[in-house]
Design a protein around this motif. Structure first.
Motif, PDB file in Angstrom:
ATOM      1  N   TYR A  49     -28.947 -11.803  15.283  1.00  0.00           N
ATOM      2  CA  TYR A  49     -29.027 -13.016  16.000  1.00  0.00           C
ATOM      3  C   TYR A  49     -30.213 -13.844  15.343  1.00  0.00           C
ATOM      4  CZ  TYR A  49     -33.006 -10.489  17.812  1.00  0.00           C
ATOM      5  OH  TYR A  49     -34.228  -9.663  18.056  1.00  0.00           O
ATOM      6  N   LEU A  50     -31.361 -13.199  14.858  1.00  0.00           N
ATOM      7  CA  LEU A  50     -32.334 -13.711  14.145  1.00  0.00           C
ATOM      8  C   LEU A  50     -31.835 -14.823  13.186  1.00  0.00           C
ATOM      9  CD1 LEU A  50     -34.560 -10.664  13.475  1.00  0.00           C
ATOM     10  CD2 LEU A  50     -35.018 -12.517  15.369  1.00  0.00           C
ATOM     11  N   TYR A  51     -30.537 -14.412  12.649  1.00  0.00           N
ATOM     12  CA  TYR A  51     -30.432 -15.455  11.461  1.00  0.00           C
ATOM     13  C   TYR A  51     -29.116 -16.575  12.277  1.00  0.00           C
ATOM     14  CZ  TYR A  51     -32.741 -12.025   8.980  1.00  0.00           C
ATOM     15  OH  TYR A  51     -33.647 -10.813   8.704  1.00  0.00           O
ATOM     16  N   CYS A  52     -28.763 -16.169  13.288  1.00  0.00           N
ATOM     17  CA  CYS A  52     -27.848 -17.179  14.026  1.00  0.00           C
ATOM     18  C   CYS A  52     -28.308 -18.265  14.738  1.00  0.00           C
ATOM     19  CB  CYS A  52     -26.937 -16.348  14.807  1.00  0.00           C
ATOM     20  SG  CYS A  52     -25.948 -15.289  13.815  1.00  0.00           S
ATOM     21  N   ILE A  53     -29.393 -17.928  15.450  1.00  0.00           N
ATOM     22  CA  ILE A  53     -30.263 -19.031  16.392  1.00  0.00           C
ATOM     23  C   ILE A  53     -30.946 -19.880  15.524  1.00  0.00           C
ATOM     24  CG2 ILE A  53     -31.878 -19.230  18.256  1.00  0.00           C
ATOM     25  CD1 ILE A  53     -31.030 -16.810  19.347  1.00  0.00           C
ATOM     26  N   GLY A  54     -30.764 -21.215  15.518  1.00  0.00           N
ATOM     27  CA  GLY A  54     -31.633 -22.117  14.582  1.00  0.00           C
ATOM     28  C   GLY A  54     -30.807 -22.218  13.348  1.00  0.00           C
ATOM     29  N   ASN A  55     -29.430 -21.814  13.244  1.00  0.00           N
ATOM     30  CA  ASN A  55     -28.730 -22.034  12.155  1.00  0.00           C
ATOM     31  C   ASN A  55     -27.563 -23.010  12.546  1.00  0.00           C
ATOM     32  OD1 ASN A  55     -26.891 -21.801   9.927  1.00  0.00           O
ATOM     33  ND2 ASN A  55     -27.243 -19.642   9.700  1.00  0.00           N
TER      34      ASN A  55
END
Length: 548
Positions: A49-55
């Motif tokens: 989720y750290l790499y999906c939110i804001g992506n």
């Protein structure tokens, strides 16, 4: 290009609707998703989720308007733009809310079908709870509340933290009882959250409800990269009816149509569904006229009644224990974390954003728990920024039943332009008072003997802030959304001028059109909103199949 059911949005609600409605081979079903396929590896690794939110590959990248309650700050407002929708980027926490939430919906709508006793079977229908994997050892009381064999997998987390165990013990010392089940109809207590995972992988609604069933059905079509620009409407004998939609696809603009008696099902979420309705001429008349959109049906409630859970993040430095801050701040620590996940599907890479939860009351005179804690063995200045270099825990607390209300409004007739999102956080005296009281309660928990050996030191907001006014102002400085927007197409009685849909989720004054997502909630549930949204879709699918 003609279908019996057209579902807009392949997110949490849309995937379940597609599964249930396409099970009838005589019905042609089209599922439209503006985003892409869920083939990005970080979707499926829980910490991803750290790499999906804001992506932009997975997130609509919305932002709120500057908010007076947050001292003028804007917030990032993640919404899933991918198969599975927000279930592909959220915190994976399985939470139904409280029985009183649904009893209140039934009262607001004048329809007992929304009461706790009536919605419980619709939670259980798709549930696949890990405790029921065993043939024996589970009480009849637990079996009465939970389901097994459904598509929506619920598992316990695959790691624990010593410091979080101590926080749970401190919470019980502060008067919060321990619990091993937050989903009994009352969620009061402290314990580890259960999560929507399978064997250490994220379990999103695309996996649960689209594969392998829907994708193999000849009567089912899935379009990705397909953004609905507006609905097509026509009048028949004085009755306004939805006849289809204009869809922007990678191949150009397409028009899809409904067969006679067919239905358009908006499942684009609390931001997307009101935006599509407004672009189609269904919404507040003054707003539509301001943007040159012909008013097809004046519905003042479209985009109003926005509710969200605002979390206030208190950070405490700790000593004598490891937290993710230091574990993940070295190459060796990161390597160990990676190897543990590769070989055991456990450890920090398998964890939900929050592991430990607690539900309690902001004051003893409250009749029910009105606060939720998400406790994490880490800290950072803001989401997306690096972890702190010192060991710390974060105890985030939110008001479960905010009285503040916001709006979602188009800012142009251009479908490609994001709507204006104005949550209006902390805009009531009650919400500001509860914010201050929740910070005081956090301090009381941390001061209990169970945490003394870790010598907790308040890093944020800081012990120098004590008065109601100071704490409310500080809440505005440090609070952030917990990503639970609801209510912008609320359901209600026929005499409720602000209601957008009736109790069966049919849009007022428009035949062949329903909204089936979190936007229909008249009031926000007392907890995380993903699984209640699935229940709404389950409830609606049965009505649609029954012709109601």
């Amino acid at each position: 290009m003609s279908f019996d059911y057209i579902i807009v949005g392949a997110g949490t609600a849309g995937c379940l609707l597609a599964n249930r409605l396409s099970a009838d081979p005589s019905k042609r079903v089209l599922l439209l998703e503006a985003g892409g396929k869920d083939d990005y590896h970080w979707i499926h690794i829980p910490v991803g989720y750290l790499y999906c939110i804001g992506n932009p590959r997975t997130d609509w990248l919305y932002q709120t308007e500057p908010d007076a309650g947050l001292n003028g700050r804007r917030l990032r407002y993640p919404r899933g733009k991918v198969l599975g929708g927000c279930s592909s980027i959220n915190g994976m926490i399985y939470m139904r809310g409280q029985a009183r939430d649904y009893d209140a919906w039934a009262e607001a709508c004048g329809d007992a079908d929304w009461s706790w006793g009536q919605v419980l079977p619709h939670f259980k229908k798709h549930e696949n709870h890990w405790r029921l994997d065993a043939a024996q050892g589970v009480s009849d009381a637990f079996k009465a509340l939970h389901g097994h064999g459904g598509e929506w997998r619920v598992e316990r987390q695959r790691l624990r933290w010593e410091v979080l165990d101590a926080f749970a013990q401190a919470a019980t010392q502060a008067g919060i009882p321990a619990t091993d089940d937050f989903n009994r109809g009352t969620n009061e207590g402290v314990g580890y959250f259960e999560v929507n995972q399978r064997a250490g992988w994220r379990w999103n609604t695309a996996k649960a409800f689209l594969r392998p069933t829907c994708l193999g059905r000849p009567n089912f079509e899935l379009w990705t990269g397909a953004q609905v620009q507006r609905l097509t409407l026509q009048r028949e004998d004085g009755q306004l009816r939805c006849s289809g939609a204009e869809v922007r696809t990678p191949h150009g603009l397409e028009t899809v149509k409904l067969n006679p008696g067919g239905e358009m099902l908006l499942a684009a979420g609390a931001i997307g569904s009101p935006q599509i309705l407004q672009l189609s001429g269904l919404g507040p008349a003054a707003l539509l006229q301001r943007h040159g959109i012909a008013v097809q049906q004046a519905l003042e409630g479209v985009g109003a009644n926005l509710q969200d859970h605002l979390q206030i993040r208190a950070v405490f430095k700790v000593q004598g224990t490891k937290t993710l801050n230091t574990l993940a701040n070295s190459w060796w620590g990161k390597a160990k974390i990676g190897m543990e996940y590769v070989f055991r599907r456990s450890g920090p890479m398998s964890m939900a954003p929050s592991q430990l939860g607690a539900f309690t009351r902001s004051s003893p005179d409250k009749a029910w728990p009105d606060l939720e804690y998400h406790v994490q063995p880490l800290s950072l200045n803001a989401f997306g920024e690096p972890l702190h270099s010192f060991n710390a825990i974060t105890a985030s607390v939110c008001n479960l039943n905010p009285t503040s209300r916001g709006t979602v409004q188009i800012q142009s007739a251009d479908p490609a332009m994001a709507p204006l999102i104005a949550p209006n956080y902390l805009s009531t005296d009650e919400d500001r008072h509860i914010a201050a009281e929740s910070l005081r309660l956090t301090r009381r928990i941390v001061a209990q003997p169970a945490l003394a050996r870790y010598r907790p030191e308040e890093f944020k907001p800081g012990v120098q802030f004590q008065s109601d006014a100071e704490l409310a102002r500080l809440a505005g400085d440090i609070a952030t959304t917990i990503f639970h927007p609801v209510g912008t197409c609320k359901m209600g009685r026929a005499d409720d001028a602000s209601a957008v849909v009736d109790s069966h989720l049919r849009v007022r004054g428009v035949a062949g059109l329903r909204v089936v997502d979190a936007s229909v909630m008249p009031t926000i549930t007392s907890g995380n909103t993903n699984s209640p949204t699935l229940m709404i879709a389950e409830r609606a699918a049965q009505w649609i199949l029954d012709g109601k």
